[in-house]
Write an enzyme that holds these catalytic residues in place. Structure first.
Site, short mmCIF file in Angstrom:
data_model
loop_
_atom_site.label_atom_id
_atom_site.label_comp_id
_atom_site.label_asym_id
_atom_site.label_seq_id
_atom_site.Cartn_x
_atom_site.Cartn_y
_atom_site.Cartn_z
N SER A 128 24.73 26.40 -10.94
CA SER A 128 25.01 26.47 -9.50
C SER A 128 26.11 25.48 -9.13
O SER A 128 26.24 24.42 -9.76
CB SER A 128 23.74 26.09 -8.74
N TYR A 153 17.16 20.35 -6.14
CA TYR A 153 17.56 21.62 -6.74
C TYR A 153 18.82 21.43 -7.61
O TYR A 153 18.86 21.84 -8.77
CB TYR A 153 17.83 22.66 -5.64
C1 LIG Z 1 19.25 28.36 5.82
C2 LIG Z 1 20.32 27.74 6.71
C3 LIG Z 1 21.43 27.12 6.17
N1 LIG Z 1 22.38 26.59 6.99
C4 LIG Z 1 23.56 25.95 6.39
C5 LIG Z 1 23.26 24.98 5.29
C6 LIG Z 1 24.53 25.07 4.46
O1 LIG Z 1 25.51 24.22 5.06
C7 LIG Z 1 24.98 26.51 4.63
C8 LIG Z 1 24.60 27.43 3.49
O2 LIG Z 1 23.22 27.32 3.26
P1 LIG Z 1 22.45 28.32 2.29
O3 LIG Z 1 22.80 29.71 2.64
O4 LIG Z 1 21.01 27.95 2.33
O5 LIG Z 1 23.08 28.04 0.88
P2 LIG Z 1 23.28 26.67 0.05
O6 LIG Z 1 22.40 25.59 0.59
O7 LIG Z 1 24.73 26.38 0.01
O8 LIG Z 1 22.72 27.07 -1.40
C9 LIG Z 1 22.93 28.36 -1.96
O9 LIG Z 1 24.08 28.36 -2.75
C10 LIG Z 1 23.98 27.72 -4.01
C11 LIG Z 1 25.33 27.80 -4.69
O10 LIG Z 1 25.67 29.11 -4.97
C12 LIG Z 1 22.88 28.39 -4.82
O11 LIG Z 1 22.77 27.79 -6.09
C13 LIG Z 1 21.57 28.29 -4.08
O12 LIG Z 1 20.58 29.02 -4.78
C14 LIG Z 1 21.69 28.83 -2.71
O13 LIG Z 1 20.49 28.54 -2.02
O14 LIG Z 1 24.36 26.98 5.83
C15 LIG Z 1 22.27 26.66 8.36
O15 LIG Z 1 23.16 26.17 9.10
N2 LIG Z 1 21.17 27.26 8.90
C16 LIG Z 1 20.18 27.80 8.13
O16 LIG Z 1 19.18 28.34 8.69
#
Ligand SMILES: Cc1cn([C@H]2C[C@H](O)[C@@H](COP(=O)(O)OP(=O)(O)O[C@H]3O[C@H](CO)[C@@H](O)[C@H](O)[C@H]3O)O2)c(=O)[nH]c1=O
Length: 318
Positions: A128, A153
């Site tokens: 990742s 993670y």
């Molecule tokens: C769930 C959520 C996330 N966010 C923000 C947090 C981060 O700045 C951004 C992206 O969050 P996420 O979509 O959860 O993805 P992120 O934390 O980057 O992690 C993902 O991307 C990684 C890299 O590919 C993977 O290894 C992980 O499995 C995956 O969960 O959005 C929000 O603003 N609101 C939310 O409700």
């Protein structure tokens, strides 16, 4: 001879299985424990398109069970492995780190032990971009200092990488670590920001946005990631390496929201929330190594990929 895909019922695993069915004539063995990190019914849907394919064997089981993995490698004569199965959510890893160490570290070790005792030609770990820490320079290069991962993670993914590299050096397991960046596309995991944001725009409810929208992610389409993995299954010079698979064109989360507004034809309502310390402010892949070793280059533009994703989302959510 067969290719083992762990996490085969997950988002990337189910796409990879379908693409490999088209692009190779290999037997495919997929394993997934259908855990309830998110609704297992979604995982059952993910595997439906391949469930009756004679070349695909779907196993419901746990790759942390090392005796079972040794038997599986022998019974199915596994010669290539794509290890996608993991506990994958960044923020939940802060609450429940033990589950992450078990699935991502002990689970990887269990598979490496099986691979060590069976003649595999390639063992790919889907790592990742979260292995890069807050201090890492952008764009992230594989040969620059990583910094300290921001979340348990990320730390468990780095530990899994190190186990792969050690097993390569010590036991000759032909392992390589691929680092996908913010993978998206149809069947995206429901816990990810894009799914949560799309649902909110669709339903007219507030988007929970951490920070002011300036956090950037290097969104990469699942088809590009799968192509990178497929080439890495046979390419020369890959073993013992860490390789980024990204888009190298990060966008701000507020831009992602604009793209969703455009595709849904609706205005988003935003509920600004504090930034989380476990989130990286930016992910941004340098792709020189992937280009050189895999001939990798992302094909899907974010504008097209989000439109496709929203079309899929609508067909799914009505
Ligand atoms: C769930 C959520 C996330 N966010 C923000 C947090 C981060 O700045 C951004 C992206 O969050 P996420 O979509 O959860 O993805 P992120 O934390 O980057 O992690 C993902 O991307 C990684 C890299 O590919 C993977 O290894 C992980 O499995 C995956 O969960 O959005 C929000 O603003 N609101 C939310 O409700």
């Amino acid at each position: 001879m067969a290719i083992l895909i762990t996490g085969g019922a997950g988002f990337i695993g189910s796409h990879l299985t379908q693409i490999l069915l088209k692009q190779s004539d290999a037997k495919l063995v997929t394993i997934d424990n259908f855990n309830d990190y998110y609704d297992p019914a979604l995982k059952r849907e993910n595997v439906k398109p391949v469930a009756n394919e004679p070349r695909v064997t779907l196993i419901e089981g746990d790759f942390c069970d090392s005796a079972a993995m040794k038997r599986l490698f022998d019974e199915h004569d596994i010669d290539q492995v794509v290890h996608l199965g993991a506990m994958a959510g960044v923020r939940i890893s802060v609450q429940k780190p033990e589950m992450y160490q078990q699935a991502n570290v002990a689970g990887t070790l269990s598979l490496l032990e099986a691979a060590r005792h069976h003649p595999v030609k390639r063992f790919l770990l889907a790592s990742s971009s979260t292995v890069y820490g807050k201090g890492a320079g952008v764009p992230f290069r594989e040969d620059a200092p990583l910094g300290i991962p921001a979340s348990p993670y990320g730390a468990t993914k780095r530990a899994a990488e190190l186990l792969c590299l050690t097993y390569h050096q010590l036991h000759g397991v032909p392992a390589a670590c691929l680092r996908p960046f913010s993978v998206y596309g149809p069947r995206l995991r429901p816990d990810l920001a894009l799914t949560i944001f799309a649902k909110a725009v669709h339903e007219g409810t507030p988007i929970p946005l951490f920070g002011d929208g300036s956090i950037r992610r290097d969104f990469t389409h699942v088809s590009d990631i799968c192509q990178g993995l497929i080439v890495a299954l046979t390419a020369e010079g890959v073993v013992g390496q860490e390789i980024n698979l990204g888009h190298s064109d990060p966008i701000e989360m507020r831009r992602l929201i604009e793209l969703l507004e455009k595709s849904f034809g609706k205005k988003a309502v935003i509920d600004y929330q504090p930034e989380r310390p476990e989130d990286l402010p930016i992910t941004y892949a340098n792709l020189e190594k992937a280009e050189k070793l895999l001939g990798y280059g992302p094909k899907v533009l974010i504008e097209d990929g989000i439109q496709e994703y929203v079309d899929w989302f609508r067909s799914w959510h009505g």
